[in-house]
Scaffold this active site. Structure first.
Site, PDB file in Angstrom:
ATOM      1  N   SER B  41       0.843  -1.189   0.000  1.00  0.00           N
ATOM      2  CA  SER B  41       0.000   0.000   0.000  1.00  0.00           C
ATOM      3  C   SER B  41       0.875   1.235   0.000  1.00  0.00           C
ATOM      4  O   SER B  41       2.063   1.191   0.334  1.00  0.00           O
ATOM      5  CB  SER B  41      -0.916   0.013   1.223  1.00  0.00           C
ATOM      6  N   GLY B  42       0.297   2.311  -0.407  1.00  0.00           N
ATOM      7  CA  GLY B  42       1.007   3.588  -0.425  1.00  0.00           C
ATOM      8  C   GLY B  42       0.009   4.704  -0.253  1.00  0.00           C
ATOM      9  O   GLY B  42      -1.162   4.448   0.043  1.00  0.00           O
ATOM     10  N   THR B  43       0.471   5.924  -0.453  1.00  0.00           N
ATOM     11  CA  THR B  43      -0.448   7.044  -0.288  1.00  0.00           C
ATOM     12  C   THR B  43      -1.550   7.009  -1.344  1.00  0.00           C
ATOM     13  O   THR B  43      -2.649   7.492  -1.116  1.00  0.00           O
ATOM     14  CB  THR B  43       0.304   8.374  -0.409  1.00  0.00           C
ATOM     15  N   TYR B  44      -1.234   6.436  -2.504  1.00  0.00           N
ATOM     16  CA  TYR B  44      -2.189   6.386  -3.610  1.00  0.00           C
ATOM     17  C   TYR B  44      -3.315   5.398  -3.356  1.00  0.00           C
ATOM     18  O   TYR B  44      -4.421   5.538  -3.841  1.00  0.00           O
ATOM     19  CB  TYR B  44      -1.451   5.985  -4.891  1.00  0.00           C
ATOM     20  N   VAL B  47      -2.261  -2.270  -3.562  1.00  0.00           N
ATOM     21  CA  VAL B  47      -2.038  -3.153  -4.702  1.00  0.00           C
ATOM     22  C   VAL B  47      -2.343  -4.581  -4.284  1.00  0.00           C
ATOM     23  O   VAL B  47      -1.920  -5.032  -3.213  1.00  0.00           O
ATOM     24  CB  VAL B  47      -0.590  -3.051  -5.220  1.00  0.00           C
ATOM     25  N   ASP B 229      10.288   9.492 -10.834  1.00  0.00           N
ATOM     26  CA  ASP B 229      10.276   8.773  -9.563  1.00  0.00           C
ATOM     27  C   ASP B 229      10.948   7.405  -9.710  1.00  0.00           C
ATOM     28  O   ASP B 229      10.427   6.397  -9.248  1.00  0.00           O
ATOM     29  CB  ASP B 229       8.856   8.615  -9.031  1.00  0.00           C
TER      30      ASP B 229
END
Lengths: 460, 478
Positions: B41-44, B47, B229
């Site tokens: 997981s991330g800020t977006y 997955v 990035d």
């Protein structure tokens, strides 16, 4: 791909044919005439531009929004949707795609202002609705968001911008300067050598020059300098031409370029962006601009001295390269492009058709008055921009059929009526559309005949 | 008359029929894919690993279908050869009523033009963007800029070394992007060597990893895309040893007329701090593809050393919303490369943060890069490539095209092998997939009955036994 039109989603999935375009409009044509539908698209594009300007968007995001809007209605019908919500969503998405995002709330509030001006009441001024529409829109666009606009093609065709920008490690200007510096150093060294060698140099230098220098001995130094300059220039052109820059292909003067640019702005009111690749559209605009400038000599702006210099240098360099000189006439210039002429002329006609209908929908005098709030210079630029529109509208209108007035107020009413009638018909599926279609003859044939009439007018 | 008209339009939404039609046509994520587990997981957002379900049109009955699952999918589903897992049976049987001609759930026939065809049992990574919330209620607040970019670019670009996007699904106010699945990534490979085997990455593997990365970046750059990035976690490698660049959320096209403020205007901060090029640290308003090249240099060094070469601490934004000068990161770079000499980067004096850089010194003066490198490799060409990627002056830094032509890539048999793993005996672990309750009930990988007692996460999770996985009842699909 974003670097090549030929492998882009635009080319592979979004160029359609006129018959399928007409098929996609069948439902709407049950509720309005082809001419009214044409006017409705002019009306919606107008609203997109108004909204875009209020959101301080530039021409490219606005153009992208227009193409999104047209693509959306390849799959949908105006009468089954809320076109005002759709167009606001197009502007919202286009702003993001072109990297000048605007907040959803400002789109809603600005749209409210614009639509109020036009007495449009069915726009739901809620961010939530717009966000939902964004999802539907993206789906109907198949998530293909990269659009190739004809503006770049225009700049390439007219030699204003290299087609290869970004493909090489150095920009052309940087590379040019680096080479210039190198060659200058080289020349200095050569000069020194020559000085040392004394008179023995004459034979050598004339053999290296690509121009047969026949200067007499009195101003030999000067001739030699020009020769060297010529040699440098020749190399430069060859190198730059090798990069596909289009330099030395031909010269289009600033006035023609300007008019072509304005015509491209207008093309977003037509369907050409769904039918032709961008380079055909750009070339069509150049063609029309050439016709206009030859028709109306006052419209031609004086070529600036710097351009004269460019033209002469380009001519010289082509000579030095042993290439045919750049075409001096418009016809030669246009003939130099390997484009299917029937396609080109079909596109030209589609563009020219616009002006007559546009003029009757929204007279150009009114267009100007609406921009009174702008500054003097802007208004001037605008009137200049609309000069060509007037000419074209007049040129093609031997007898503008003004049977009934159809302006933006009528357009707004028609949209409402279409949506309502459609909803009634959908509510009673048994007689949906039956009355409508029987009332009118086959919509395709009427639309086509309207187009044929338009084209005949153009030929005159 | 007019009043009647407006009142009736106010009552019925003109979009009513359109919405109904669209919603009917929509293909939902869970009808199309089975979620195997949660990846990251991330800020977006999050997955998930997922497998493409058999098309409902082709399936006459759930059981005959299951036996046609390819072995790879069986392995992915952890299905014992002779057993039919009951959770997936329930999934297919619930959607059996759809007509045989329904193209929407036929994976070979794609949902829309441009979708990649796939076969049932193919494994994918589904990226679910975090939906917007207002309090507890999901709302539409518009797709984020990074989401729009990722959709736009991945939909348009197609290259061997770029993670392929199969399709985008919009559902329940959330965006799902379905990407091809990659078993490994650079970070995981580095980690495996530094933690588990404690050996350097074999040099042929390293060379091919870097070469394929450069191929992908060159493709991006020649398509006018800056990635912005690049870092080991974003560069994936699939099980057949092909490098796949991922995460185009910060990437952008730059040939279009730039808005006021240029590249800087849109995104104030780009590139993860350790991989950020010096011109960015010094506040450049206009930058070029060279920022990606610097990041590639950092990744190259990290592949060699198995740890980040410039591991600076990020200075946080202060209260005044002013971007702080990343002094620590600049210091870390100077510790390895030595401070910038004027002839190395004549343009540095024009950088907005140049004065800050000069006054925030003094920076140490050693240049340990040669010794640093000699500890890890003996190829002088390899050193040359590294120093040219670490060129201070962005204009002199090697471009992707130039880097690909570097003689180092011809050493030791070159880079012709398709797989980066060819000839290597190192076995890398497969991607960790967890089955924990991941905070998103919808995307759970297990039927509700099993999800209740939180299972320990493990990479080789298998359904405990067939009798436990018996679902209580068919789960209604949303």
């Amino acid at each position: 791909m974003s670097s090549s039109f030929w492998s882009s989603s635009h080319c592979l999935h979004w160029l359609t044919t006129r018959p399928s375009l007409l098929t996609s409009r069948q439902v709407d044509l049950q509720y309005c005439t082809p001419r009214q539908l044409y006017c409705l698209y002019i009306y919606f594009i107008q609203l997109i531009q108004k909204l875009g300007k209020r959101l301080l968007l530039r021409q490219i995001p606005i153009a992208t929004a227009c193409v999104f809007f047209k693509r959306f209605y390849l799959k949908n019908s105006i009468c089954e949707t809320n076109p005002y919500l759709v167009l606001a969503a197009c502007v919202f998405v286009a702003a993001k795609v072109e990297e000048t995002p605007v907040h959803i709330k400002s789109v809603v509030s600005e749209a409210k202002v614009v639509f109020n001006e036009y007495h449009i009441k069915i726009f739901p001024a809620e961010a939530n609705k717009l966000g939902e529409m964004e999802f539907y829109l993206l789906e109907d666009l198949d998530f293909h968001l990269v659009i190739f606009h004809p503006y770049r093609a225009l700049l390439h065709i007219t030699g204003r911008e290299p087609a290869d920008a970004g493909k090489f490690p150095l920009s052309r200007v940087d590379e040019d300067q680096a080479t210039k510096k190198k060659e200058n150093d080289h020349r200095k060294r050569k000069d020194e050598e020559a000085r040392k060698a004394g008179l023995g140099l004459n034979n050598r230098s004339s053999s290296t020059g690509s121009v047969v220098g026949v200067g007499n001995t009195t101003d030999k130094a000067k001739v030699k300098e020009e020769e060297e300059e010529g040699e440098y220039e020749a190399k430069r052109i060859r190198r730059l031409m090798g990069r596909g820059s289009g330099e030395g292909i031909g010269e289009v003067d600033e006035g023609v370029l300007q008019i072509s640019w304005f015509i491209l702005n207008d093309t977003y009111r037509t369907d050409v962006h769904l039918l032709y690749p961008p380079y055909v559209i750009a070339l069509s605009a150049v063609y029309i601009a050439f016709c206009l400038t030859s028709m109306n000599s006052s419209a031609r702006t004086r070529t600036s001295s710097s351009q004269l210099h460019n033209i002469s240098s380009s001519t010289n360099s082509n000579e030095l390269l042993g290439l045919p000189s750049p075409p001096s006439s418009a016809s030669e210039f246009l003939a130099g492009f390997q484009v299917s002429l029937p396609t080109l002329f079909a596109c030209v006609q589609d563009i020219v058709c616009l002006y007559n209908i546009w003029e009757s929908f929204e007279p150009s005098s009114m267009r100007q008055s609406s921009s009174q709030s702008q500054s003097q210079s802007q208004a001037q630029a605008q009137s200049q921009a609309q000069g060509h529109a007037k000419i074209l509208a007049n040129a093609s209108s031997d007898q503008p059929d003004k049977k009934e007035k159809f302006g933006s107020a009528e357009a707004e009413q028609l949209v409402r009526k279409m949506i309502e009638s459609r909803m009634v018909d959908m509510g009673h599926p048994n007689n949906a559309g039956v009355n409508q279609t029987s009332k009118r003859a086959n919509p395709i044939s009427t639309y086509e005949s309207a187009l044929v009439v338009g084209r005949k007018r153009v030929r005159k | 008359m007019a009043a009647a008209m407006t009142s009736s339009t106010a009552m019925v939404d003109p979009m009513h029929y359109y919405r109904a039609k669209r919603d009917r046509e929509r293909r939902t994520v869970l009808k199309t894919y089975k979620i195997l587990g949660f990846i990251s997981s991330g800020t977006y957002g999050r997955v998930y690993k997922a497998v493409l379900l058999p098309s409902s049109s082709a399936s006459k009955s759930g059981s005959t279908n299951k036996s046609t699952l390819p072995s790879s999918a069986r392995a992915a589903l952890s299905i014992p050869k002779d057993k039919i897992p009951s959770p997936s049976t329930s999934t297919t049987s619930s959607s059996n009523h759809t007509s045989n001609l329904d193209p929407l759930n036929n994976p070979d026939m794609c949902m829309r033009p441009g979708d990649l065809p796939a076969r049932e049992g193919d494994v994918f990574a589904i990226k679910k963007f975090k939906p917007d919330k207002e309090g507890d209620v999901l709302t539409y607040a518009g797709i984020s800029q990074s989401g729009a970019r990722e959709i736009m670019l991945n939909r348009e670009l197609n290259h061997r070394n770029l993670v392929a996007l199969r399709e985008v699904i919009l559902e329940d106010k959330a965006i799902y992007m379905v990407f091809e699945y990659a078993e490994h990534d650079f970070l995981q490979i580095i980690h495996h060597h530094s933690q588990t085997t404690r050996t350097p990455i074999p040099s042929p593997t390293l060379r091919r990893l870097l070469h394929q990365l450069l191929c992908g970046v060159h493709f991006l750059h020649s398509n006018f895309v800056l990635h912005r990035d690049l870092k080991p976690a974003n560069i994936l490698v699939n099980s057949s040893g092909v490098v796949k660049i991922g995460d185009l959320g910060l990437a952008r096209l730059w040939h279009k007329p730039l808005a006021q403020g240029g590249l800087f205007g849109g995104d104030k901060v780009v590139v993860t701090i350790w991989y950020r090029a010096p011109e960015l640290i010094l506040g450049a308003k206009h930058y070029t593809a060279a920022v990606d090249q610097w990041a590639i240099g950092c990744i190259y060094a990290e592949l060699l050393a198995l740890r980040p070469i410039f591991k600076g601490d990020e200075a946080k934004m202060d209260g005044k919303k002013q971007l702080p000068f990343q002094r620590d990161q600049m210091g870390k770079i100077c510790e390895v490369l030595g401070p910038v000499k004027p002839d190395q980067w004549p343009g540095i004096v024009h950088m907005p943060e140049y004065k800050t850089y000069m006054t925030s010194g003094p920076y140490p003066n050693p240049n340990p890069l040669p010794t640093w490198y000699q500890h890890r490799s003996s190829s002088s060409q390899g050193y040359d490539l590294l120093t040219r990627l670490f060129e201070w002056d962005p204009a002199r830094r090697l471009t992707a095209r130039e880097a690909l032509a570097h003689p180092w890539f011809q050493e030791e048999g070159g880079v012709s092998a398709k797989s980066v793993f060819e000839g290597s005996s190192v076995a890398y672990p497969t991607r960790r997939v967890t089955h924990e309750d991941n905070g998103d009930a919808k995307m759970g990988s297990l039927p509700p009955s099993m999800a209740q007692p939180r299972l320990p996460s493990s990479s080789n999770f298998r359904p405990a036994s067939a009798n436990v996985t018996q679902p209580a009842k068919k789960k209604p699909r949303v």
